[in-house]
Design a protein around this motif. Sequence first.
Motif, PDB file in Angstrom:
ATOM      1  N   ALA A   1       0.836  -1.204   0.000  1.00 60.08           N
ATOM      2  CA  ALA A   1       0.000   0.000   0.000  1.00 60.08           C
ATOM      3  C   ALA A   1       0.872   1.256   0.000  1.00 60.08           C
ATOM      4  O   ALA A   1       0.653   2.180  -0.800  1.00 60.08           O
ATOM      5  CB  ALA A   1      -0.923  -0.010   1.217  1.00 60.08           C
TER       6      ALA A   1
ATOM      7  N   GLU B   1      10.323   2.932   6.804  1.00 58.31           N
ATOM      8  CA  GLU B   1      10.208   1.466   6.863  1.00 58.31           C
ATOM      9  C   GLU B   1      11.027   0.956   8.042  1.00 58.31           C
ATOM     10  O   GLU B   1      12.214   1.267   8.161  1.00 58.31           O
ATOM     11  CB  GLU B   1      10.693   0.850   5.537  1.00 58.31           C
TER      12      GLU B   1
ATOM     13  N   LEU C   1      -0.884 -15.349  -3.634  1.00 59.62           N
ATOM     14  CA  LEU C   1      -1.755 -15.487  -4.795  1.00 59.62           C
ATOM     15  C   LEU C   1      -2.368 -14.128  -5.080  1.00 59.62           C
ATOM     16  O   LEU C   1      -2.835 -13.466  -4.151  1.00 59.62           O
ATOM     17  CB  LEU C   1      -2.848 -16.468  -4.399  1.00 59.62           C
TER      18      LEU C   1
ATOM     19  N   ASN D   1      -3.702  -2.987   4.834  1.00 54.69           N
ATOM     20  CA  ASN D   1      -4.358  -3.654   5.964  1.00 54.69           C
ATOM     21  C   ASN D   1      -4.843  -2.649   7.000  1.00 54.69           C
ATOM     22  O   ASN D   1      -5.780  -2.937   7.749  1.00 54.69           O
ATOM     23  CB  ASN D   1      -3.394  -4.639   6.645  1.00 54.69           C
TER      24      ASN D   1
HETATM   25  C1  LIG Z   1       1.180 -15.589   5.599  1.00 55.74           C
HETATM   26  C2  LIG Z   1       0.338 -14.644   4.765  1.00 55.74           C
HETATM   27  C3  LIG Z   1      -0.087 -15.043   3.513  1.00 55.74           C
HETATM   28  C4  LIG Z   1      -0.859 -14.184   2.730  1.00 55.74           C
HETATM   29  N1  LIG Z   1      -1.238 -14.610   1.491  1.00 55.74           N
HETATM   30  C5  LIG Z   1      -1.901 -13.780   0.675  1.00 55.74           C
HETATM   31  C6  LIG Z   1      -2.209 -14.194  -0.658  1.00 55.74           C
HETATM   32  O1  LIG Z   1      -1.893 -15.322  -1.092  1.00 55.74           O
HETATM   33  N2  LIG Z   1      -2.835 -13.299  -1.462  1.00 55.74           N
HETATM   34  C7  LIG Z   1      -3.170 -12.034  -1.040  1.00 55.74           C
HETATM   35  O2  LIG Z   1      -3.733 -11.265  -1.841  1.00 55.74           O
HETATM   36  N3  LIG Z   1      -2.907 -11.637   0.217  1.00 55.74           N
HETATM   37  C8  LIG Z   1      -2.278 -12.457   1.083  1.00 55.74           C
HETATM   38  N4  LIG Z   1      -1.964 -12.042   2.349  1.00 55.74           N
HETATM   39  C9  LIG Z   1      -2.336 -10.672   2.741  1.00 55.74           C
HETATM   40  C10 LIG Z   1      -1.399  -9.630   2.121  1.00 55.74           C
HETATM   41  O3  LIG Z   1      -0.055 -10.031   2.289  1.00 55.74           O
HETATM   42  C11 LIG Z   1      -1.612  -8.270   2.812  1.00 55.74           C
HETATM   43  O4  LIG Z   1      -2.964  -7.919   2.707  1.00 55.74           O
HETATM   44  C12 LIG Z   1      -0.750  -7.149   2.213  1.00 55.74           C
HETATM   45  O5  LIG Z   1       0.613  -7.466   2.272  1.00 55.74           O
HETATM   46  C13 LIG Z   1      -1.000  -5.857   2.987  1.00 55.74           C
HETATM   47  O6  LIG Z   1      -0.233  -4.819   2.425  1.00 55.74           O
HETATM   48  P1  LIG Z   1       0.173  -3.578   3.320  1.00 55.74           P
HETATM   49  O7  LIG Z   1       0.882  -2.633   2.432  1.00 55.74           O
HETATM   50  O8  LIG Z   1      -0.985  -3.109   4.104  1.00 55.74           O
HETATM   51  O9  LIG Z   1       1.192  -4.182   4.394  1.00 55.74           O
HETATM   52  P2  LIG Z   1       2.623  -4.857   4.155  1.00 55.74           P
HETATM   53  O10 LIG Z   1       2.817  -5.256   2.755  1.00 55.74           O
HETATM   54  O11 LIG Z   1       2.741  -5.868   5.230  1.00 55.74           O
HETATM   55  O12 LIG Z   1       3.644  -3.660   4.457  1.00 55.74           O
HETATM   56  C14 LIG Z   1       3.682  -2.975   5.688  1.00 55.74           C
HETATM   57  C15 LIG Z   1       5.086  -2.429   5.887  1.00 55.74           C
HETATM   58  O13 LIG Z   1       5.098  -1.522   6.989  1.00 55.74           O
HETATM   59  C16 LIG Z   1       6.274  -1.728   7.764  1.00 55.74           C
HETATM   60  N5  LIG Z   1       6.020  -1.195   9.110  1.00 55.74           N
HETATM   61  C17 LIG Z   1       5.188  -1.701  10.055  1.00 55.74           C
HETATM   62  N6  LIG Z   1       5.173  -0.903  11.145  1.00 55.74           N
HETATM   63  C18 LIG Z   1       6.011   0.138  10.895  1.00 55.74           C
HETATM   64  C19 LIG Z   1       6.415   1.282  11.631  1.00 55.74           C
HETATM   65  N7  LIG Z   1       5.920   1.559  12.840  1.00 55.74           N
HETATM   66  N8  LIG Z   1       7.308   2.133  11.071  1.00 55.74           N
HETATM   67  C20 LIG Z   1       7.811   1.888   9.834  1.00 55.74           C
HETATM   68  N9  LIG Z   1       7.457   0.811   9.088  1.00 55.74           N
HETATM   69  C21 LIG Z   1       6.560  -0.053   9.594  1.00 55.74           C
HETATM   70  C22 LIG Z   1       6.440  -3.241   7.691  1.00 55.74           C
HETATM   71  O14 LIG Z   1       7.765  -3.624   8.001  1.00 55.74           O
HETATM   72  C23 LIG Z   1       6.095  -3.515   6.236  1.00 55.74           C
HETATM   73  O15 LIG Z   1       7.205  -3.370   5.399  1.00 55.74           O
HETATM   74  C24 LIG Z   1      -1.225 -12.883   3.198  1.00 55.74           C
HETATM   75  C25 LIG Z   1      -0.811 -12.478   4.473  1.00 55.74           C
HETATM   76  C26 LIG Z   1      -0.043 -13.340   5.249  1.00 55.74           C
HETATM   77  C27 LIG Z   1       0.396 -12.894   6.624  1.00 55.74           C
END
Ligand SMILES: Cc1cc2nc3c(=O)[nH]c(=O)nc-3n(C[C@H](O)[C@H](O)[C@H](O)COP(=O)(O)OP(=O)(O)OC[C@H]3O[C@@H](n4cnc5c(N)ncnc54)[C@H](O)[C@@H]3O)c2cc1C
Length: 365
Positions: free
Chosen positions: A11, A30, A44, A263
Motif C-alpha cells: 500500500a 520502513e 496469490l 491492511n
Molecule cells: C502468511 C500470509 C499469507 C498471505 N497470502 C496472501 C495471498 O496469497 N494473497 C493475497 O492477496 N494476500 C495475502 N496475504 C495478505 C497480504 O499479504 C496483505 O494484505 C498485504 O501485504 C498488505 O499490504 P500492506 O501494504 O498493508 O502491508 P505490508 O505489505 O505488510 O507492508 C507494511 C510495511 O510496513 C512496515 N512497518 C510496520 N510498522 C512500521 C512502523 N511503525 N514504522 C515503519 N514501518 C513499519 C512493515 O515492516 C512492512 O514493510 C497474506 C498475508 C499473510 C500474513
Amino acid sequence: MKIAIIGAGLAGLSCALTLEKHGQTADIFEQRKEVGFGYTIAELMTPILHAPIDDAVQYFSENHDIHLKPTYNIQKIHVHSENESAYVEGNIGFINMRGSHEDAYEKQLAEQLVHSKIHMDSHVTYNEIAKEYTHVVLATGDPQATQQIQPYEVAFKSCFAGAIVRGNFVRNEVHTWFNNYFAPKGMGYLLPHSKTEATLVIVYPQYEQEWVDKRSHFWEEMLAQAAQTLDQELIIEEEFTITDYMVGRCNYPRIGNTFFAGNCFGGITPFLGFGQTGSILSGIYAAQDICGLGDYETLCKPLYKDYEDSLVLRRAIEGLSNHQLDLVTKSLHNSMVEKIVTQPNMSVLKGLSHMLKPFTSKEVK
Ligand SMILES: Cc1cc2nc3c(=O)[nH]c(=O)nc-3n(C[C@H](O)[C@H](O)[C@H](O)COP(=O)(O)OP(=O)(O)OC[C@H]3O[C@@H](n4cnc5c(N)ncnc54)[C@H](O)[C@@H]3O)c2cc1C
C-alpha cells in the motif's frame, strides 16, 4: 505539502508511486532494513473478488502505470476436501513472491520510485510523524496502528502455520485443502515458486484458543496430507507461524489529512484472505485524493462493498461440515462452476454465493 508514508509495503509503495506520477514526493519510513513484508513466501494475486478488475497486473499497468511481474500465471486450482478432489481450469490469477525474495512485489515497486526517499530501519510512530508532516499515510500492514486512532472492526483474527517446502511441482497449478480437521473453518494451500520450491500454508480463524494451541499439530497433519495428495515427500526449508493476524476494516478511510491504507484500511477480503489487490488499490486511491484527483472515501466504496460481500460468503462457508465441503468439492466438476469462477468480469462473489446456496442460508445480493 509534506507527505509521510509509514510502511514500505504494497500500500505504502503504491501510494508513493502514484504521488510521484502526479508531481508529489513522499518520505517513506520502513522499520525493516529492506522494503516490505517480513515473510519470504509466495502469495496469490487473484482479482476474483474485485470485479470488474479481471487481470489485476494488467489493470495496474494500463490504468496506474504501476508494473508488476508475477512469478507465474495460474491455470489450474485443485480443490481437496476430506474425501473429494476436483479442479478448476482457466486464467485464475498469478503467483508472486513477497518479502526478501529478489522478485518480491515490494522490491519491484520500490525500484519504480524515482524521487521518494525510503528511510530504512526507521520504526516510527504515527504521533511523531503527524507533528512534522501535513499528510500522513498509515500503511504499516498492522491494523493495531489504526486502532490507536479510530475504531477498526475486526471480523476475525487468523492463525497461520506454514513453510517453504522442496519437492516437484507444476508451476502453474495451485492446490487448496478444505478440511476442518487440520484447518478449522479455514484452508490449506500450496503455491509453487518454481519446479522445486513452494509455499505450503494453513490459515484459519482463531475462534477457539485450542485451535491456536494446536497449530503445530494441525500443521503436521497438513504436511502429511499434502505429501499424500501430491504423492511425494516434502522437505521443509523454513517454517513459520503467525497468530492474531487481523482481518477487518476501519470506520473512516481518512481522518483529516491522515489516510489509512492497505491492511490499516481493511484491504483484505475476508472470504479467503486475499489482501494484495485491495492494498495496492487503497494506496493508489489515497495518493489520488492527496493530489486532488478524487475523494478517498468515495474511491474506497467498492473496496468496502467487496469486503462486506466477501464476509457474508465467509460466514456462510464457515458453517460447512466436512461432509458438506465434500459435496461442494464434488459440485466443482460441473462445467457451469468453472464458467462462474473463470469468466472475465463475472462477479465471482455472486457466482460462488449462488453455487454455495444449497449448503448455506445466506447469499450475496
Ligand atoms: C502468511 C500470509 C499469507 C498471505 N497470502 C496472501 C495471498 O496469497 N494473497 C493475497 O492477496 N494476500 C495475502 N496475504 C495478505 C497480504 O499479504 C496483505 O494484505 C498485504 O501485504 C498488505 O499490504 P500492506 O501494504 O498493508 O502491508 P505490508 O505489505 O505488510 O507492508 C507494511 C510495511 O510496513 C512496515 N512497518 C510496520 N510498522 C512500521 C512502523 N511503525 N514504522 C515503519 N514501518 C513499519 C512493515 O515492516 C512492512 O514493510 C497474506 C498475508 C499473510 C500474513
